[in-house]
Design an enzyme around this catalytic site. Structure first.
Site, PDB file in Angstrom:
ATOM      1  N   CYS A 152       0.659  -1.727  -0.122  1.00 51.41           N
ATOM      2  CA  CYS A 152       0.598   0.195  -0.391  1.00 51.41           C
ATOM      3  C   CYS A 152       0.912   1.411  -0.273  1.00 51.41           C
ATOM      4  O   CYS A 152       2.118   1.452   0.003  1.00 51.41           O
ATOM      5  CB  CYS A 152      -0.704  -0.111   1.335  1.00 51.41           C
ATOM      6  SG  CYS A 152      -1.863  -1.655   1.083  1.00 51.41           S
ATOM      7  N   LEU A 172      -3.400  -1.710  -1.529  1.00 51.88           N
ATOM      8  CA  LEU A 172      -3.510  -2.855  -2.668  1.00 51.88           C
ATOM      9  C   LEU A 172      -4.214  -4.273  -1.977  1.00 51.88           C
ATOM     10  O   LEU A 172      -3.093  -4.541  -0.623  1.00 51.88           O
ATOM     11  CB  LEU A 172      -2.014  -3.194  -3.182  1.00 51.88           C
ATOM     12  CG  LEU A 172      -2.008  -3.986  -3.999  1.00 51.88           C
ATOM     13  CD1 LEU A 172      -2.374  -4.156  -5.268  1.00 51.88           C
ATOM     14  CD2 LEU A 172      -0.564  -4.226  -5.154  1.00 51.88           C
ATOM     15  N   VAL A 209      -4.179  -7.550  -0.590  1.00 50.73           N
ATOM     16  CA  VAL A 209      -3.036  -8.921  -1.100  1.00 50.73           C
ATOM     17  C   VAL A 209      -4.147  -9.989   0.081  1.00 50.73           C
ATOM     18  O   VAL A 209      -4.009 -11.119  -0.634  1.00 50.73           O
ATOM     19  CB  VAL A 209      -1.573  -8.990  -0.697  1.00 50.73           C
ATOM     20  CG1 VAL A 209      -1.312 -10.330  -0.493  1.00 50.73           C
ATOM     21  CG2 VAL A 209      -1.365  -7.716  -2.007  1.00 50.73           C
ATOM     22  N   GLY A 217       3.299  -3.019   4.253  1.00 53.37           N
ATOM     23  CA  GLY A 217       4.166  -3.844   3.971  1.00 53.37           C
ATOM     24  C   GLY A 217       3.232  -5.346   4.068  1.00 53.37           C
ATOM     25  O   GLY A 217       2.362  -5.505   4.096  1.00 53.37           O
ATOM     26  N   ASP A 239      -2.855  -9.143   8.317  1.00 53.30           N
ATOM     27  CA  ASP A 239      -1.523  -9.047   9.010  1.00 53.30           C
ATOM     28  C   ASP A 239      -1.732  -7.737   9.732  1.00 53.30           C
ATOM     29  O   ASP A 239      -0.618  -6.970  10.872  1.00 53.30           O
ATOM     30  CB  ASP A 239      -0.286  -9.041   8.459  1.00 53.30           C
ATOM     31  CG  ASP A 239      -0.525  -8.452   6.770  1.00 53.30           C
ATOM     32  OD1 ASP A 239      -0.872  -8.139   6.270  1.00 53.30           O
ATOM     33  OD2 ASP A 239       0.581  -8.274   6.502  1.00 53.30           O
ATOM     34  N   SER A 280      10.768 -11.888  -5.698  1.00 55.56           N
ATOM     35  CA  SER A 280      12.471 -11.305  -6.886  1.00 55.56           C
ATOM     36  C   SER A 280      13.632 -11.490  -5.474  1.00 55.56           C
ATOM     37  O   SER A 280      13.543 -11.083  -4.318  1.00 55.56           O
ATOM     38  CB  SER A 280      12.548  -9.619  -6.926  1.00 55.56           C
ATOM     39  OG  SER A 280      13.167  -9.054  -7.618  1.00 55.56           O
ATOM     40  N   GLY A 281      14.562 -11.557  -6.400  1.00 58.38           N
ATOM     41  CA  GLY A 281      16.040 -11.643  -6.355  1.00 58.38           C
ATOM     42  C   GLY A 281      16.900 -10.910  -5.326  1.00 58.38           C
ATOM     43  O   GLY A 281      18.112 -11.255  -5.497  1.00 58.38           O
TER      44      GLY A 281
END
Length: 614
Positions: free
Chosen positions: A2, A51, A53, A78, A102, A377-378
Site C-alpha cells: 500500500c 493494494l 493482498v 508491507g 496482517d 524477486s532476487g
C-alpha cells in the site's frame, strides 16, 4: 502492499484540512489502486491507499481499534511473514481478532507490547500508529528498509509518507534543493545517502529505526542494526543453515490470497527462489507456478559480453523453464518503449534514477501485473553473499571510496565551475564514505584481510542495496504490483554478514556458500553460471535516442539543467567513444547510454517538479 501519508500539527485544527489530506493521499493511488481511506482529528491526519493482498474484504485502512478508554489508528505498508505465529501468541494472551489480515496483527501487537513489538516482526513494513490516550504517533520501518518512509520535521509539525510526492503535496513542503541535495544527484546518485531525501528538509526514517512523535518533539532510535559476531560453524554446517533459512523464508513469503509468481532471469538468485517456490507449490498441490522474464528487441544481435555482463540471459531462462515446467511469460520491449518510459520512471521515484534500468523495470512490472498481484524477486543476494565484481577486485577493495562509484572524478567534471565550487562533489562523497566506514561494527581479533571484506559487505548492505530496493519498490508499486524479496529476510542477512569470506567463497567461487547450499536443488550448469546483472538494452538506437535528446537540450539553451553542468564536457563525451562505452560510472549497468538518460531525467525533474535550487 500500500501507500500511506499523514501529518501531525499541534498548532492547527486539522479537521479543516481534509482537502490537503485527500490531495496527499491521492498522490499514492498507484501504490494502492484497490481502495482509499482517511482518518482525521484535531491534530492528526492519516491517509491510506490499499493494494489488497491478504483478506481483501476486511483489511481497510486506516484501521481503528479500541481497548478500554484508548483508541489506536494505524496506516501500514508491507507484509508480516510471521503474522500467523504472532496471531496465535496474541490470542493466547487474550487478544481477539475480527479479520485475517496482517494489519490487524501488527496493530494488536502494538497494543499488547508497545514499541517493542517491532522486535518480534519478520517482514517488510513501514507504519504509523496514533495512540489517542497517550497522544503520540509511533512510526517504524523494517530492518533492511525494503519499504520506504519519508519524513519532514518542522516546528510544531511532523509530515510523513511512503514517497516524496505525498509530502510535496503538503503546502509546507516545497521542491527546494540545496548543495547537499545537488551533491546527492550529481555525485552520489542514483544512490542516496541513508536518511537523505534530496529535497530540502526532507529525510527518511532509516532501516531498523522507529520514532515517537509527541508535543515535546521527535524521538528516533534503532531497534536493529547489523552486528559482528564470531562464526563457529563449519563450511558444511554453514551451507545447511543457509539452505534451511532460505527454504523457510521463501515458504513464508508465498502466502497470499491473490495470484503470485516470480521474476526469473535464469541467474543463480532468481533460479533458486523460483525452484524453491515451484517445489512448495507442488508439495501443497497449488498447481502450476507462474514465472516472468524481460528482454529487449534485437538484444540477441547487439549483445557483446564484457566483464560486467558476461553472458545473455535468454538461453538460461529457457533452461530453467524446461527444468521446472512453469507457466512462463516473456515480455520484450523496444527502444521507443524504454526511452518513452523514462519520464514515468522519474515520476515513480520522484528523483532521477537508474534511467532505462528503471524504465524497463516499470514496464516489466506493468506487464506482470496483468497476470499476478504479488511477485518474488532476487534482490540483495549479491550484496549479502558477495557476488558483485567489486568484491573480487583489488582496485575496488583498495579504492578508498564506494566501489560502485569509481568514476567520481569523471562525474565531478560534468558540473559547471560554479556548482562544483558550491557543492564540492569529491569532498562530499569522501565524507559520506568516511561516515559509512565509521559505522562498520568491528570484530575483535579479526585480521586485516577479513576486516576489509567485512567493510565491503557492510557498505554493500547499507549503501548499495538500498538503491536497488528503492528502485524495486517504486517501479513495482508504480504498477500496483507487490514485490517480495526473500534474500532481505533479516535473519538471513544477519547470519550471512558474519560468515567468514573464505566460507562465503567456498569452492573459490563468488557466492560459493550459496551455490553449495543449493546443490541438488538447481541443475549444475545453472548453479555455477557466472553472475550476470539485471538485463538492459544493448541496441545502439537507445544510445542514439538519448544522446540526440541531450544535444537538443544543450542547443535549445533554455533548460534549467544548463547552469548546473559543464556543457562543453557533455558535448565532448557525446562526440567520443565514451558515449558507447561499457565502462560503468555507477554500479554495473550505468555506462555511456545511461549517462545521457540520467541527464535527461534530471532535466525532466527540474522542469516538471518546479525544483528551486538555493
Amino acid at each position: 502492499m500500500c501507500g500511506f501519508t499523514g501529518w501531525i500539527d499541534w498548532n492547527e485544527d486539522l479537521t479543516l484540512q481534509y482537502a490537503t489530506l485527500e490531495k496527499m493521499t491521492d498522490t499514492l493511488a498507484f501504490r494502492g489502486p484497490d481502495a482509499t481511506g482517511t482518518w482525521i482529528s484535531p491534530h492528526v491526519a492519516l491517509g491510506h491507499r490499499r493494494l489488497s493482498v491478504m483478506d481483501p474484504a476486511n483489511g481497510a485502512q486506516p484501521m481503528v481499534r479500541a481497548s478500554g478508554d484508548d483508541t489506536y489508528v494505524i496506516v501500514y505498508n508491507g507484509e508480516l511473514y510471521n503474522a500467523p505465529e504472532l496471531k496465535r501468541e496474541l490470542e493466547g494472551r487474550g487478544r481477539s481478532f475480527t479479520t485475517n489480515c496482517d494489519t490487524e496483527v501488527l496493530l494488536v501487537a502494538y497494543m499488547e507490547w508497545g514499541r517493542s513489538c517491532v522486535e518480534r516482526f519478520n517482514g517488510i513494513f513501514a507504519f504509523a500508529i496514533w495512540d489517542t490516550r497517550e497522544q503520540h504517533l509511533f512510526l517504524a520501518r523494517d530492518r533492511l528498509g525494503v519499504k520506504p518512509l519519508f519524513i519532514a520535521k518542522q516546528l510544531g509539525r511532523f509530515i510523513f509518507g511512503s514517497e516524496p510526492k505525498a509530502l510535496l503535496a503538503h503546502p509546507a513542503i516545497r521542491p527546494e534543493v540545496g548543495p547537499e541535495g545537488l551533491a546527492e544527484i550529481f555525485i552520489v546518485g542514483p544512490a542516496r545517502t541513508p536518511g537523505q531525501g534530496v529535497y530540502r528538509d526532507l529525510g527518511e526514517l532509516l532501516p531498523g529505526q522507529c520514532a515517537t512523535v509527541t508535543r515535546s518533539g521527535v524521538s528516533v532510535s534503532h531497534y536493529w542494526k547489523l552486528e559482528s559476531r564470531p562464526h563457529t560453524e563449519t563450511v558444511q554446517e554453514t551451507a545447511k543453515s543457509v539452505r534451511d533459512l532460505l527454504i523457510d523464508t521463501v515458504e513464508r513469503q508465498l502466502i497470499s490470497d491473490v495470484p503470485l509468481g516470480t521474476l526469473l532471469s535464469g541467474g543463480l538468485d532468481s533460479s533458486i527462489l523460483t525452484t524453491l517456490a515451484v517445489r512448495h507449490y507442488e508439495q501443497s498441490g497449488k498447481g502450476k507456478f507462474k514465472t516472468f522474464s524481460v528482454d529487449f528487441v534485437d538484444n540477441d544481435k547487439h549483445f557483446k559480453a564484457h566483464a560486467f555482463q558476461p553472458n545473455a540471459d535468454a538461453p538460461w531462462i529457457e533452461r530453467m523453464n524446461q527444468y521446472l515446467g512453469t507457466e512462463h511469460h516473456t515480455f520484450k520491449f523496444d527502444t521507443p518503449d524504454i526511452y518513452g518510459a523514462l519520464r514515468a520512471a522519474l515520476h515513480a521515484r520522484d528523483l532521477p534514477g537508474m534511467a532505462d534500468v528503471d524504465s524497463s523495470l516499470l514496464l516489466f512490472c506493468e506487464a506482470i501485473k496483468q497476470h499476478v498481484t504479488v511477485a518474488i524477486s532476487g534482490e540483495a543476494a549479491d550484496e549479502i553473499f558477495g557476488g558483485y565484481p567489486w568484491f573480487h577486485r583489488e582496485e575496488s577493495l583498495n579504492a578508498a571510496t564506494f566501489p560502485w562509484s569509481l568514476a567520481s572524478n569523471m562525474r565531478a567534471s560534468l558540473l559547471s565551475e560554479d556548482v562544483a565550487a558550491w557543492i564540492r562533489p569529491l569532498e562530499y562523497i569522501g565524507d559520506r564514505y568516511s561516515d559509512a566506514i565509521a559505522e562498520v561494527p568491528k570484530l575483535a581479533g579479526e585480521d586485516e584481510a577479513a576486516a576489509k571484506m567485512r567493510v565491503m559487505s557492510y557498505l554493500n548492505i547499507t549503501r548499495f542495496m538500498p538503491t536497488l530496493l528503492d528502485r524495486k519498490d517504486r517501479m513495482s508499486m508504480g504498477a500496483g504490483l507487490e514485490v517480495r524479496v526473500p534474500f532481505c529476510d533479516h535473519r538471513l542477512v544477519d547470519y550471512v554478514f558474519n560468515i567468514p569470506w573464505e566460507i562465503k567463497t567456498a569452492g573459490d567461487r563468488e557466492k560459493g556458500i550459496l551455490r553449495m547450499a543449493m546443490e541438488g536443488v538447481l541443475p549444475d550448469d545453472v548453479l555455477y553460471r557466472k553472475k550476470s546483472p539485471y538485463p538492459k538494452t544493448h541496441n545502439p538506437n537507445y544510445l542514439n535516442a538519448t544522446r540526440s535528446k541531450v544535444l537538443e537540450i544543450l542547443d535549445e539553451g533554455t533548460s534549467p539543467l544548463l547552469p548546473l553542468i559543464n556543457v562543453a564536457k557533455i558535448r565532448e563525451i557525446a562526440a567520443s567513444d565514451e558515449a558507447s562505452s561499457n565502462l560503468p560510472w555507477f554500479g554495473q549497468l550505468m555506462s555511456g547510454p545511461q549517462l545521457f538518460a540520467y541527464l535527461l531525467q534530471i532535466d525532466i525533474w527540474l522542469r516538471e517538479y518546479n525544483v528551486t535550487i538555493r
